[in-house]
Write a protein that holds these residues in place. Structure first.
Motif, PDB file in Angstrom:
ATOM      1  N   LEU A   1       0.832  -1.203   0.000  1.00 22.30           N
ATOM      2  CA  LEU A   1       0.000   0.000   0.000  1.00 22.30           C
ATOM      3  C   LEU A   1       0.867   1.255   0.000  1.00 22.30           C
ATOM      4  O   LEU A   1       0.544   2.241  -0.664  1.00 22.30           O
ATOM      5  N   ALA A   2       1.973   1.213   0.741  1.00 17.48           N
ATOM      6  CA  ALA A   2       2.897   2.349   0.736  1.00 17.48           C
ATOM      7  C   ALA A   2       3.493   2.538  -0.650  1.00 17.48           C
ATOM      8  O   ALA A   2       3.716   3.675  -1.087  1.00 17.48           O
ATOM      9  N   GLY A   3       3.762   1.439  -1.357  1.00 17.76           N
ATOM     10  CA  GLY A   3       4.267   1.539  -2.711  1.00 17.76           C
ATOM     11  C   GLY A   3       3.265   2.192  -3.637  1.00 17.76           C
ATOM     12  O   GLY A   3       3.625   3.033  -4.476  1.00 17.76           O
ATOM     13  N   VAL A   4       1.980   1.814  -3.502  1.00 17.59           N
ATOM     14  CA  VAL A   4       0.935   2.459  -4.298  1.00 17.59           C
ATOM     15  C   VAL A   4       0.910   3.956  -3.998  1.00 17.59           C
ATOM     16  O   VAL A   4       0.859   4.797  -4.907  1.00 17.59           O
ATOM     17  N   GLY A   5       0.963   4.282  -2.710  1.00 20.04           N
ATOM     18  CA  GLY A   5       0.983   5.695  -2.324  1.00 20.04           C
ATOM     19  C   GLY A   5       2.196   6.426  -2.858  1.00 20.04           C
ATOM     20  O   GLY A   5       2.112   7.581  -3.286  1.00 20.04           O
ATOM     21  N   ALA A   6       3.349   5.744  -2.860  1.00 21.75           N
ATOM     22  CA  ALA A   6       4.564   6.363  -3.382  1.00 21.75           C
ATOM     23  C   ALA A   6       4.441   6.607  -4.881  1.00 21.75           C
ATOM     24  O   ALA A   6       4.860   7.651  -5.391  1.00 21.75           O
ATOM     25  N   GLY A   7       3.871   5.641  -5.611  1.00 24.79           N
ATOM     26  CA  GLY A   7       3.661   5.838  -7.040  1.00 24.79           C
ATOM     27  C   GLY A   7       2.728   6.997  -7.330  1.00 24.79           C
ATOM     28  O   GLY A   7       2.967   7.804  -8.225  1.00 24.79           O
ATOM     29  N   LEU A   8       1.655   7.088  -6.542  1.00 28.22           N
ATOM     30  CA  LEU A   8       0.715   8.194  -6.718  1.00 28.22           C
ATOM     31  C   LEU A   8       1.373   9.525  -6.382  1.00 28.22           C
ATOM     32  O   LEU A   8       1.230  10.506  -7.107  1.00 28.22           O
ATOM     33  N   THR A   9       2.109   9.553  -5.261  1.00 33.27           N
ATOM     34  CA  THR A   9       2.770  10.791  -4.852  1.00 33.27           C
ATOM     35  C   THR A   9       3.829  11.194  -5.859  1.00 33.27           C
ATOM     36  O   THR A   9       4.025  12.380  -6.132  1.00 33.27           O
ATOM     37  N   GLY A  10       4.518  10.199  -6.424  1.00 31.76           N
ATOM     38  CA  GLY A  10       5.486  10.511  -7.455  1.00 31.76           C
ATOM     39  C   GLY A  10       4.833  11.154  -8.662  1.00 31.76           C
ATOM     40  O   GLY A  10       5.383  12.069  -9.268  1.00 31.76           O
TER      41      GLY A  10
ATOM     42  N   PHE B   1      13.424   1.981  -7.964  1.00 28.56           N
ATOM     43  CA  PHE B   1      14.172   2.172  -9.203  1.00 28.56           C
ATOM     44  C   PHE B   1      13.297   1.869 -10.415  1.00 28.56           C
ATOM     45  O   PHE B   1      13.435   2.496 -11.469  1.00 28.56           O
ATOM     46  N   GLY B   2      12.379   0.903 -10.288  1.00 26.84           N
ATOM     47  CA  GLY B   2      11.521   0.558 -11.423  1.00 26.84           C
ATOM     48  C   GLY B   2      10.653   1.712 -11.888  1.00 26.84           C
ATOM     49  O   GLY B   2      10.279   1.784 -13.065  1.00 26.84           O
ATOM     50  N   VAL B   3      10.335   2.636 -10.991  1.00 29.22           N
ATOM     51  CA  VAL B   3       9.512   3.780 -11.370  1.00 29.22           C
ATOM     52  C   VAL B   3      10.249   4.648 -12.388  1.00 29.22           C
ATOM     53  O   VAL B   3       9.637   5.292 -13.246  1.00 29.22           O
ATOM     54  N   THR B   4      11.585   4.661 -12.289  1.00 31.06           N
ATOM     55  CA  THR B   4      12.379   5.484 -13.191  1.00 31.06           C
ATOM     56  C   THR B   4      12.141   5.100 -14.644  1.00 31.06           C
ATOM     57  O   THR B   4      11.991   5.965 -15.517  1.00 31.06           O
ATOM     58  N   GLY B   5      12.104   3.795 -14.915  1.00 25.52           N
ATOM     59  CA  GLY B   5      11.878   3.351 -16.280  1.00 25.52           C
ATOM     60  C   GLY B   5      10.561   3.846 -16.839  1.00 25.52           C
ATOM     61  O   GLY B   5      10.475   4.239 -18.015  1.00 25.52           O
ATOM     62  N   GLY B   6       9.517   3.852 -16.015  1.00 26.99           N
ATOM     63  CA  GLY B   6       8.221   4.329 -16.467  1.00 26.99           C
ATOM     64  C   GLY B   6       8.228   5.806 -16.811  1.00 26.99           C
ATOM     65  O   GLY B   6       7.660   6.224 -17.830  1.00 26.99           O
TER      66      GLY B   6
END
Length: 246
Positions: free
Chosen positions: A2-11, A44-49
């Protein structure tokens, strides 16, 4: 997760995913250094997106990006080495200040963007050699910070890179994503090889971040972005104060 989902949204909303994911790792009991390296590897995977979504802005930027990536990778590796070679107590002492800085940058994001957009178009008056050396030093320093901790580095990098040349802000933002992603990648590889990554947390956080990154843009279109940004920034400041006083 859930924190990862929140981090993706916040990013997607503010560019500071670590202000959600890193405190969450602390909350579940990970020591500060372990939480930091686990967070770096997971996100790090978010960087690719972000890079994949900016191909239009990055077109024609190949030579510039190559220089930035080389310097950023060196900086990220140095930052990761500093984290691993310095005592854990030193990092624990700095965490409240770093977290507080990242939170303040999040809260001041609009002011930074306004300043970047309103800057003069004639750039700096350095000669070629001095200007190249200056920006190499700046990018290297940003890489070191990104490899060591990283929260807020996107905002700092956006402001710094915007001084390099006159161009649309989306292009500068895309270039910034590549530079900070390179530093983060170098740090992630270093941590995978030499650091105590908590893999169960990293995998869960990473999976959640992918989900958050995928659905973030559609949510951002309807979500009250300012309220969410202030909520995250204020929570980060409160956590920084709490860590500093413990």
């Amino acid at each position: 997760m859930l924190a990862g989902v929140g981090a993706g949204l916040t990013g997607s909303v503010a560019g500071l995913a670590s202000l959600v994911s890193y405190p969450a790792l602390l909350a579940v009991g990970l020591p500060p250094v372990t939480a930091n390296v686990t967070n770096t590897v997971a996100l790090f995977g978010v960087t690719g997106g972000t890079i994949a979504g900016s191909q239009r802005e990055l077109r024609g930027q190949g030579r510039r990006l190559l220089r930035l990536v080389v310097v950023s990778v060196l900086g990220g590796a140095v930052g990761a080495a500093l984290l691993l070679l310095t005592p854990a107590e030193a990092f624990e002492t700095m965490v409240p200040w770093l977290l507080g800085l990242g939170s303040l940058l999040l809260l001041a994001r609009d002011r930074v963007r306004s300043w970047v957009s309103a800057r003069p178009s004639n750039g700096l008056s350095f000669d070629g050699v001095r200007r190249t050396a200056t920006w190499a030093t700046v990018v290297f320093a940003l890489g070191v910070y990104g490899g060591y901790f990283g929260a807020g580095v996107g905002i700092i990098a956006l402001a710094a890179l915007a001084l390099e040349r006159s161009e649309p802000l989306p292009v500068t933002n895309a270039v910034k994503n590549v530079a900070t992603g390179a530093a983060n990648g170098a740090a992630a590889i270093t941590y995978i090889l030499f650091a105590p990554v908590q893999w169960s947390a990293a995998i869960a956080l990473g999976c959640g971040a992918v989900v958050g990154g995928l659905v973030g843009p559609s949510i951002v279109r309807v979500a009250p972005e300012t309220a969410l940004r202030w909520l995250v920034g204020s929570a980060g400041l409160l956590l920084a104060v709490r860590l500093a006083t413990n």
